[in-house]
Enzyme design. Structure first.
Site, mmCIF file in Angstrom:
data_model
loop_
_atom_site.group_PDB
_atom_site.id
_atom_site.type_symbol
_atom_site.label_atom_id
_atom_site.label_comp_id
_atom_site.label_asym_id
_atom_site.label_seq_id
_atom_site.Cartn_x
_atom_site.Cartn_y
_atom_site.Cartn_z
ATOM 1 N N ARG A 69 32.979 38.050 45.445
ATOM 2 C CA ARG A 69 32.652 38.751 44.196
ATOM 3 C C ARG A 69 32.549 37.739 43.056
ATOM 4 O O ARG A 69 33.013 36.605 43.156
ATOM 5 C CB ARG A 69 33.730 39.790 43.864
ATOM 6 C CG ARG A 69 35.088 39.175 43.602
ATOM 7 C CD ARG A 69 36.027 40.098 42.862
ATOM 8 N NE ARG A 69 37.355 39.513 42.747
ATOM 9 C CZ ARG A 69 37.717 38.575 41.905
ATOM 10 N NH1 ARG A 69 36.823 38.057 41.078
ATOM 11 N NH2 ARG A 69 38.954 38.123 41.877
ATOM 12 N N GLY A 70 31.987 38.163 41.941
ATOM 13 C CA GLY A 70 31.947 37.309 40.767
ATOM 14 C C GLY A 70 33.319 37.213 40.118
ATOM 15 O O GLY A 70 34.207 38.025 40.362
ATOM 16 N N ASP A 72 36.890 35.087 38.386
ATOM 17 C CA ASP A 72 37.988 34.169 38.665
ATOM 18 C C ASP A 72 39.061 34.928 39.449
ATOM 19 O O ASP A 72 38.753 35.777 40.267
ATOM 20 C CB ASP A 72 38.522 33.632 37.326
ATOM 21 C CG ASP A 72 39.259 32.312 37.449
ATOM 22 O OD1 ASP A 72 39.929 32.085 38.467
ATOM 23 O OD2 ASP A 72 39.187 31.503 36.500
ATOM 24 N N PHE A 73 40.323 34.651 39.142
ATOM 25 C CA PHE A 73 41.421 35.351 39.806
ATOM 26 C C PHE A 73 41.679 36.704 39.150
ATOM 27 O O PHE A 73 41.554 36.860 37.930
ATOM 28 C CB PHE A 73 42.713 34.528 39.725
ATOM 29 C CG PHE A 73 42.743 33.354 40.647
ATOM 30 C CD1 PHE A 73 42.962 33.527 42.005
ATOM 31 C CD2 PHE A 73 42.552 32.073 40.160
ATOM 32 C CE1 PHE A 73 42.990 32.440 42.865
ATOM 33 C CE2 PHE A 73 42.574 30.979 41.005
ATOM 34 C CZ PHE A 73 42.796 31.161 42.360
ATOM 35 N N THR A 74 42.049 37.677 39.965
ATOM 36 C CA THR A 74 42.560 38.943 39.452
ATOM 37 C C THR A 74 43.644 39.431 40.394
ATOM 38 O O THR A 74 43.878 38.832 41.455
ATOM 39 C CB THR A 74 41.459 39.995 39.275
ATOM 40 O OG1 THR A 74 41.966 41.073 38.471
ATOM 41 C CG2 THR A 74 41.001 40.557 40.620
ATOM 42 N N SER A 140 39.418 45.300 34.928
ATOM 43 C CA SER A 140 38.729 44.107 35.422
ATOM 44 C C SER A 140 37.489 44.518 36.206
ATOM 45 O O SER A 140 37.437 45.608 36.780
ATOM 46 C CB SER A 140 39.664 43.303 36.332
ATOM 47 O OG SER A 140 40.864 42.961 35.655
ATOM 48 N N ILE A 141 36.501 43.639 36.236
ATOM 49 C CA ILE A 141 35.282 43.912 36.994
ATOM 50 C C ILE A 141 34.855 42.663 37.742
ATOM 51 O O ILE A 141 34.951 41.548 37.222
ATOM 52 C CB ILE A 141 34.134 44.411 36.085
ATOM 53 C CG1 ILE A 141 32.890 44.750 36.919
ATOM 54 C CG2 ILE A 141 33.810 43.395 34.999
ATOM 55 C CD1 ILE A 141 31.803 45.465 36.143
ATOM 56 N N GLY A 153 33.909 45.954 42.702
ATOM 57 C CA GLY A 153 33.736 46.891 41.599
ATOM 58 C C GLY A 153 34.720 46.672 40.474
ATOM 59 O O GLY A 153 34.819 45.571 39.927
ATOM 60 N N CYS A 171 41.192 35.997 35.094
ATOM 61 C CA CYS A 171 39.881 35.622 34.541
ATOM 62 C C CYS A 171 40.013 34.529 33.488
ATOM 63 O O CYS A 171 39.260 34.487 32.514
ATOM 64 C CB CYS A 171 39.169 36.850 33.977
ATOM 65 S SG CYS A 171 38.799 38.092 35.227
#
Length: 216
Positions: A69-70, A72-74, A140-141, A153, A171
């Site tokens: 996915r696009g 950074d970290f989540t 977050s996305i 998503g 992010c």
């Protein structure tokens, strides 16, 4: 297209397997679910934004996975509502920009309807933030558009305790900038979760074809 609501927590690796099958057969589906404590790194992750060693995460029972996915970290954790949307953009003749804008608009309108809470987006830092305090992030996305078929998503902080976020700079931002419906003092009971999901279904249908609903 189907909408499936999972009442039990879904292991993150199981979701990765599901989304690959959905993409392979270009089968559209929207999922609502929760994960156990998990950290994921997107294709743009910065190693410096992982604040602890993998060994520490393992000792705390927190999984870590690398994804396509696009972003950074989540972090994911119980109490966070995750919406995974699998849409065939090619078949629907939808642009990536149109899809992203309407996905975020669906969340903004649904949250406003459920709590009268105003959210805004930030073109420089994807996600949704409090209009009253733009430094506070609540949603977050991260989306994958491989073969013009979407996966992954949004993750909306409902009643999660945000502890998993302390292990990362979400992010690229400090974890203290994260907030939740619970932290804001709003009603976060199951009935409000169901109301939010109901609103999301309605708003998603406003830019996608009618959806058949099932439960699991």
């Amino acid at each position: 297209m189907k909408i499936i609501e999972f009442r039990k927590k879904i292991p993150y690796l199981r979701y990765l397997e599901m989304q690959e099958k959905l993409r392979k057969f270009r089968k559209e589906c929207i999922l609502f679910l929760e994960h156990a404590p998990t950290i994921t790194g997107g294709i743009n992750y910065n190693p410096e934004n992982l604040l602890v060693k993998p060994e520490f995460l393992e000792s705390m029972g927190i999984q870590i996975h690398w994804t396509q996915r696009g972003g950074d970290f989540t972090a994911h954790e119980p109490g966070q509502l995750v919406l995974y949307s699998h849409v065939d953009l090619k078949k629907r003749n939808l642009s990536i920009r149109f899809y992203l804008e309407n996905l975020l608009r669906s969340v903004i309108d649904s949250v406003r309807s459920t709590w009268d809470l105003q959210l805004i987006s930030d073109s420089d830092s994807p996600g949704l933030y409090l209009e009253s305090n733009p430094s506070q992030k609540i949603c977050s996305i991260g989306v994958n558009f491989k073969s013009f078929f979407t996966s992954h998503g949004i993750a909306f902080n409902l009643s999660n305790d945000l502890k998993t976020f302390r292990c990362i700079n979400p992010c690229g931002r400090n974890w203290t900038n994260m907030t939740s419906v619970k932290d804001l003092g709003f009603d976060f009971g199951l009935h409000k979760r169901d109301e939010l999901i109901s609103c999301l279904k309605k708003n998603l249908c406003s830019f996608l074809e009618p959806i058949n609903v099932s439960s699991s």
